[in-house]
Design a protein around this motif. Structure first.
Motif, short mmCIF file in Angstrom:
data_model
loop_
_atom_site.label_atom_id
_atom_site.label_comp_id
_atom_site.label_asym_id
_atom_site.label_seq_id
_atom_site.Cartn_x
_atom_site.Cartn_y
_atom_site.Cartn_z
N THR A 86 2.22 1.64 -3.45
CA THR A 86 1.20 2.15 -4.36
C THR A 86 0.99 3.65 -4.13
O THR A 86 0.97 4.44 -5.08
CB THR A 86 -0.12 1.36 -4.16
N CYS B 14 -4.73 -2.16 -2.15
CA CYS B 14 -4.04 -1.27 -3.09
C CYS B 14 -5.04 -0.59 -4.03
O CYS B 14 -4.89 0.58 -4.37
CB CYS B 14 -2.97 -2.02 -3.88
N ALA C 215 0.78 -3.89 -6.12
CA ALA C 215 0.70 -4.91 -5.08
C ALA C 215 1.71 -6.03 -5.30
O ALA C 215 1.95 -6.84 -4.41
CB ALA C 215 -0.72 -5.47 -5.02
N THR D 83 -2.09 -0.67 -9.72
CA THR D 83 -1.81 -0.89 -8.31
C THR D 83 -0.43 -1.53 -8.27
O THR D 83 -0.05 -2.23 -9.20
CB THR D 83 -2.85 -1.84 -7.68
N VAL E 126 0.86 -1.20 0.00
CA VAL E 126 0.00 0.00 0.00
C VAL E 126 0.89 1.25 0.00
O VAL E 126 0.64 2.21 -0.74
CB VAL E 126 -1.00 -0.01 1.19
#
Ligand code: M6R
Length: 364
Positions: free
Chosen positions: A23, A161, A147, A145, A20
């Motif tokens: 991202t 994400c 991830a 994203t 996260v």
């Protein structure tokens, strides 16, 4: 490559603070505390309506995002599961952004919906985790994203994400629409940047959640309740439990209980309540009381304040950090993922390869 983890799903749950943060690093400008999206060559401020289409967990990320787009940017949002979208003959007016959310970027129904919207002249935005996927290639606005590869069939880190990207997009759109000033944007960015630490704090409760899995494992049915942007999290929690533990579960809006599902409640039905303290809390507590009065076994997921106010009489409580409402859906994803994971382990199911499911659904 599972490292010290027993399953990919477990590893991916624990990767969330890192991915996260990764991202967010490409969607916010940390020093200036503003949102910074990839280069866009069309005028976002002209967007009149957003149509979100996705499946499964990605659809639940879209449901959360609907709250944000409408609340921050005041742009109306339509949202459908991809397998229903085309068949209802949706009205797609000029000036619309069609937004597709997908981990794989290959889900057949979502891809077909994307092509349908493209033909109808919509601007195509995609939030995908696989940057080389079909959806990524066909997008006007590509929002990846970060991830990393997600191996477990149950989607976890891709979901949080997706939420991070969608929150940044909603704030950006609000700025473009003149609905959010610089100070408010900075406030949003500040809260988003708090997410990784809060995810870590949520993960710290792994042992408590593992210790209570035996309370849920024997159940035949489980209900999940949430309000506002935590309602989609209730549905996500139920989906995770169904997928990997094969226990029937339903996510409901807390206030809808008394319109039907309360008839199911007896002392064999665990009810998982997602309720951060805050403006919607009191209402949810009344719904909890309706459940308790019928012998329902409540597991309350809340912060310290919420547990102090309403934890008595619950069969278990799971304490989350106190978080800003914006990031609550990201943080509350962790306990529902871990709960499903530990219940599945208790039942001895194949966590990473649950029966009847495929990681990428490439048939309509
Ligand atoms: O790759 P996608 O995000 O398009 O996949 C959508 C769904 O198939 C997916 O989220 C599915 O529901 C997961 N197994 C949920 O854990």
């Amino acid at each position: 490559e599972k490292g010290n983890y027993r399953h990919f799903m477990q590893k991916e749950i624990f990767e969330q603070p890192t991915v996260v943060a990764q991202t967010l690093a490409s969607y916010v400008h940390r020093a200036d505390e503003v949102v910074a999206l990839p280069q866009i060559d069309f005028d976002l401020s002209a967007i009149k309506r957003i149509t979100i289409v996705a499946c499964g967990t990605s659809y639940y990320a879209g449901l959360v995002a609907k709250y944000w787009f409408e609340q921050f940017a005041r742009v109306p949002v339509d949202i459908d599961v991809a397998s229903e979208f085309r068949y209802r003959e949706p009205v797609l007016e000029d000036g619309g952004l069609a937004l597709f959310i997908s981990q794989s970027g290959e889900t057949a129904d979502t891809l077909a919906a994307l092509r349908h919207c493209k033909e109808a002249g919509q601007t195509i935005g995609v939030v995908v985790n696989v940057p080389t996927s079909s959806m990524a290639r066909e997008a006007d606005l590509l929002l990846p994203t970060h991830a990393g590869p997600e191996i477990g069939v149950a989607s976890t880190k891709a979901f949080t994400c997706q939420l991070a990207v969608l929150a940044a997009l909603a704030a950006h759109l609000a700025v473009k629409k003149g609905r959010m000033d610089r100070a408010e944007e900075q406030e949003v960015v500040k809260h988003l940047l708090e997410a990784p630490a809060c995810l870590n704090a949520a993960l710290a409760h792994d042992d408590d959640i593992a210790a209570m899995a035996h309370l849920i494992a024997p159940a035949r049915d489980v209900l999940y309740l949430g309000r506002g942007s935590d309602f989609p999290l209730a549905m996500e929690g139920a989906l995770k439990l169904k997928e990997i533990s094969y226990i029937h579960a339903e996510g409901y809006a807390s206030g809808e209980m008394k319109h039907g599902p309360i008839a199911l409640i007896d002392d064999k039905v665990p009810v998982i309540v997602l309720a951060p303290s805050g403006s919607l809390f009191e209402k949810t507590v009344s719904n909890m009381q309706e459940v308790s009065a019928r012998g329902g076994q409540i597991v309350l997921i809340s912060d310290k304040e919420g547990i102090e106010a309403a934890g008595e009489g619950c069969i278990a409580t799971i304490e989350m950090p106190k978080v800003h409402p914006l990031i609550a859906p990201l943080v509350y994803a962790v306990p529902v993922q871990l709960l499903a994971y530990h219940v599945a382990c208790a039942k001895g199911t194949d966590v990473d390869q649950p029966r009847n499911l495929a990681k990428s659904v490439t048939v309509e």
